[in-house]
Structure formats: C-alpha cells, structure tokens
Write a protein that holds these residues in place. Sequence first.
Motif, PDB file in Angstrom:
ATOM      1  N   TRP A  15       0.851  -1.194   0.000  1.00 37.49           N
ATOM      2  CA  TRP A  15       0.000   0.000   0.000  1.00 37.49           C
ATOM      3  C   TRP A  15       0.891   1.250   0.000  1.00 37.49           C
ATOM      4  O   TRP A  15       1.045   1.918   1.034  1.00 37.49           O
ATOM      5  N   PRO A  16       1.505   1.569  -1.116  1.00 31.97           N
ATOM      6  CA  PRO A  16       2.496   2.656  -1.176  1.00 31.97           C
ATOM      7  C   PRO A  16       1.932   3.982  -0.661  1.00 31.97           C
ATOM      8  O   PRO A  16       0.811   4.376  -0.998  1.00 31.97           O
ATOM      9  N   GLY A  17       2.729   4.639   0.185  1.00 30.68           N
ATOM     10  CA  GLY A  17       2.389   5.975   0.651  1.00 30.68           C
ATOM     11  C   GLY A  17       1.466   6.043   1.846  1.00 30.68           C
ATOM     12  O   GLY A  17       1.309   7.118   2.444  1.00 30.68           O
ATOM     13  N   VAL A  18       0.842   4.930   2.245  1.00 31.28           N
ATOM     14  CA  VAL A  18      -0.119   4.982   3.352  1.00 31.28           C
ATOM     15  C   VAL A  18       0.600   5.140   4.690  1.00 31.28           C
ATOM     16  O   VAL A  18       0.202   5.953   5.538  1.00 31.28           O
ATOM     17  N   LEU A  19       1.656   4.371   4.906  1.00 26.17           N
ATOM     18  CA  LEU A  19       2.369   4.421   6.187  1.00 26.17           C
ATOM     19  C   LEU A  19       2.878   5.815   6.514  1.00 26.17           C
ATOM     20  O   LEU A  19       2.836   6.255   7.669  1.00 26.17           O
ATOM     21  N   GLN A  20       3.378   6.521   5.523  1.00 26.68           N
ATOM     22  CA  GLN A  20       3.981   7.829   5.772  1.00 26.68           C
ATOM     23  C   GLN A  20       2.959   8.840   6.290  1.00 26.68           C
ATOM     24  O   GLN A  20       3.325   9.830   6.935  1.00 26.68           O
ATOM     25  N   LYS A  21       1.670   8.591   6.049  1.00 28.85           N
ATOM     26  CA  LYS A  21       0.628   9.499   6.532  1.00 28.85           C
ATOM     27  C   LYS A  21       0.556   9.524   8.059  1.00 28.85           C
ATOM     28  O   LYS A  21      -0.004  10.457   8.643  1.00 28.85           O
ATOM     29  N   ILE A  22       1.090   8.483   8.710  1.00 28.85           N
ATOM     30  CA  ILE A  22       1.105   8.469  10.179  1.00 28.85           C
ATOM     31  C   ILE A  22       2.021   9.563  10.725  1.00 28.85           C
ATOM     32  O   ILE A  22       1.778  10.120  11.799  1.00 28.85           O
ATOM     33  N   LEU A  23       3.066   9.905   9.987  1.00 29.04           N
ATOM     34  CA  LEU A  23       4.083  10.861  10.455  1.00 29.04           C
ATOM     35  C   LEU A  23       3.596  12.289  10.214  1.00 29.04           C
ATOM     36  O   LEU A  23       4.034  12.982   9.298  1.00 29.04           O
ATOM     37  N   THR A  24       2.702  12.740  11.077  1.00 21.81           N
ATOM     38  CA  THR A  24       1.987  13.989  10.813  1.00 21.81           C
ATOM     39  C   THR A  24       2.707  15.256  11.242  1.00 21.81           C
ATOM     40  O   THR A  24       2.552  16.303  10.612  1.00 21.81           O
TER      41      THR A  24
END
Length: 367
Positions: free
Chosen positions: A326-335
């Motif tokens: 799921w590319p790009g989803v994990l990075q959304k956690i780093l707000t």
Amino acid sequence: MKAIAVRPGTANSVHLAELPMPAVSDIPDGRGVLVRVLKVGVDATDREINEAQYGNAPAGYDFLVIGHECFGVVEAVGANVRRVRPGDYVTCTVRRPGGSIFDRIGRNDITSEETYYERGINLRHGFLTEYFVDDEEYIVRMPQALAHLHVLAEPMSCVAKAVEQAFLAQQRLQVWEPKRAWVTGAGQIGLLSALILCLRGIQVLTLARGAKPNLKAEIAEGFGAEYVSTAELSLHDVAARYGKPDLIIEATGSSSIAFTCMDVLAHNGCMVWTSITGGKTETEVPSDRINLNWVLGNKLLVGSVNANFRHFESGIRDLALGEATWPGVLQKILTTPVAGLDNYREMMRLLVEDKQALKVFVEVAQV
C-alpha cells in the motif's frame, strides 16, 4: 551536547540539558557503535514521564533524557562490530539488561526483576540528544529505502511482538486460525497493528472514537481494514453487527475499553493489552459474566510491552511489505515534525494539546 530531559518526580520539568559527547570506546570489547541522531519520535510515554507519572534518572544524574523512538546514522564503530558500518541508517532497541535470567537467553525485552532499565524511560538516558553510543547487540539496521518511515521502527517492533505473543500463546490450542480481529485505538500502535494483521489476511476492524471522515480512518482503510466509530456504536453493538472477534489488540490507553473488550471476545479468543494507563480510573465490570465466559470459552489475556532485536527486524520487514503493498499509506502516520532540540516546549505542547497530531517527531539533524 544538547539533550531534552526531565527531572523525574517533578511535573512539567522538561528542559534542555547537556551531556558529554559519547565515544565508541565507551562500550567495551570493541562493540561500540556511535550514532548521530537524525529523528526521534515522541508519544504519550514522554508526556506521562514529564507529568511525573513514572521514570527515574540514571545513577549520577538528577535528570533523565527522554525519547525512546530513534532513527540515526552510524558515525563510527568499534573494532569488533560486524553488523553495521559508518553510513548505515539504524534504530536502537530500548530495554537494557537488568540482571534477569531472561538477559542470559537474549530476551532483554522481558525481565523478572522489579527494577528495569529502559532508554528514555527508566534509569537510562534516551535518544533526544545529538549522539549516542551503544553495544552492537542493540543496534538495528534500517534499509535506505525505508528512511522516510524512520521513527516508525520502534512502535512497529512493539506491534510485531504483540502479534507474535498472541500466536505463540495460542499454540496451546494446537490449531488457531483467527478470521476476525479488532484493533481498539487508532494511534500509531493501533494503526500499525491493523497493518500487520491485514498483511496476514485477517479481517480487521479498527475501532476509534472519531467519526469518519478522518485521517485515522483513511490510513486504516488504506491498509484494508474497516474503520468503525465507537461514538456511533458501542463495543457490544459492534460485536452484534460484525461478529465477535477471535483476536483483539487493545491500544486505546483506556482501561474501561480494555475491560469492556473482555466481554465481547469470541470463544478460544486471545486479547493483547498493549496500552498503559497511568491514572486512577475505576471501572465497574460484569465480573461474574466475564469470569464464567472466559473459563467456559477458553479465552486468553496477554500483556505485551517493549521489543527485542528480533522484533525490530520482524517489524521492519512488515514495514517494507506494507510500503510495497500500500504505497504511501504508512507515511501518513508521520503527521507532526518539530524542528530541532531547542523546540522542546513546542514538542511537549503538541503531545499535550494537539489532538490532531497522530505522530510527533523531532528532527534533530539532517542527513
């Protein structure tokens, strides 16, 4: 060198402290690894230590450097270091040996002693400083391709351990193939739990208070979980609508939710408590019904905290697989980045006041 510290036992004592510059030679037998800190994640643990709920200073100090989620780059290594080399991106495990039998079998994440040693939490300085040195045993290499996920490695290691503990414990049943899992809470631990369980092909419900649409729901559903707002449905209503879960990962930080979950777990189910509640809340529970159903239903409760080297490696593998799936989803956690150690007041303000800050992290230095 600069460091962000608190004075344990004194509420709201966060301040800028000074530490001596470490060296590879500080670690015996040529096993030292000197790391330049790039980023450090902070969370409710750091806030609670600043509120004087727990934590103790190392011997010889009246302050404790906080921060237990690190990402850095190796600057120098001792003569006998083999696993990492200068230029490698790394993270570091948190718990340190405390004289327990578990230390002798390589399980420094577990102890039988009342006194424990944990970087940034109890009796050992944390990572919110410019450099640190540690034994090679506790240094974990991060792939360069995952550098953009940096401080997620430590919470991911805790999730990897929690899920592992559930499956290891359920070997008592000989065959345990959970079909349905709930993750209660949609902070970093909850969302990363949803990721790991979705990667294992389990139907996942992420339960949190906020109504959709919101960022947490977007991330959970980006992993393939279904997001349900507990402001709209009670846990019992969720169980009636979706079915009782075979596995619950409890990550809300609410003891009342943790105990309510005990009343909805399916037969032969396992619940893992991962959150810590430091308050004094008292909750009324249907204890007779829970006792009866847990005994007759052959249910299991597991507490899980911290992680060792192997859990870090497992968690990093799942970060890589999740990023590829799921590319790009994990990075959304780093707000929520905070620029530099000098902004420690803003860091703590965000932890206390900003309810939209999913993941706060301090950018200590640039690559």
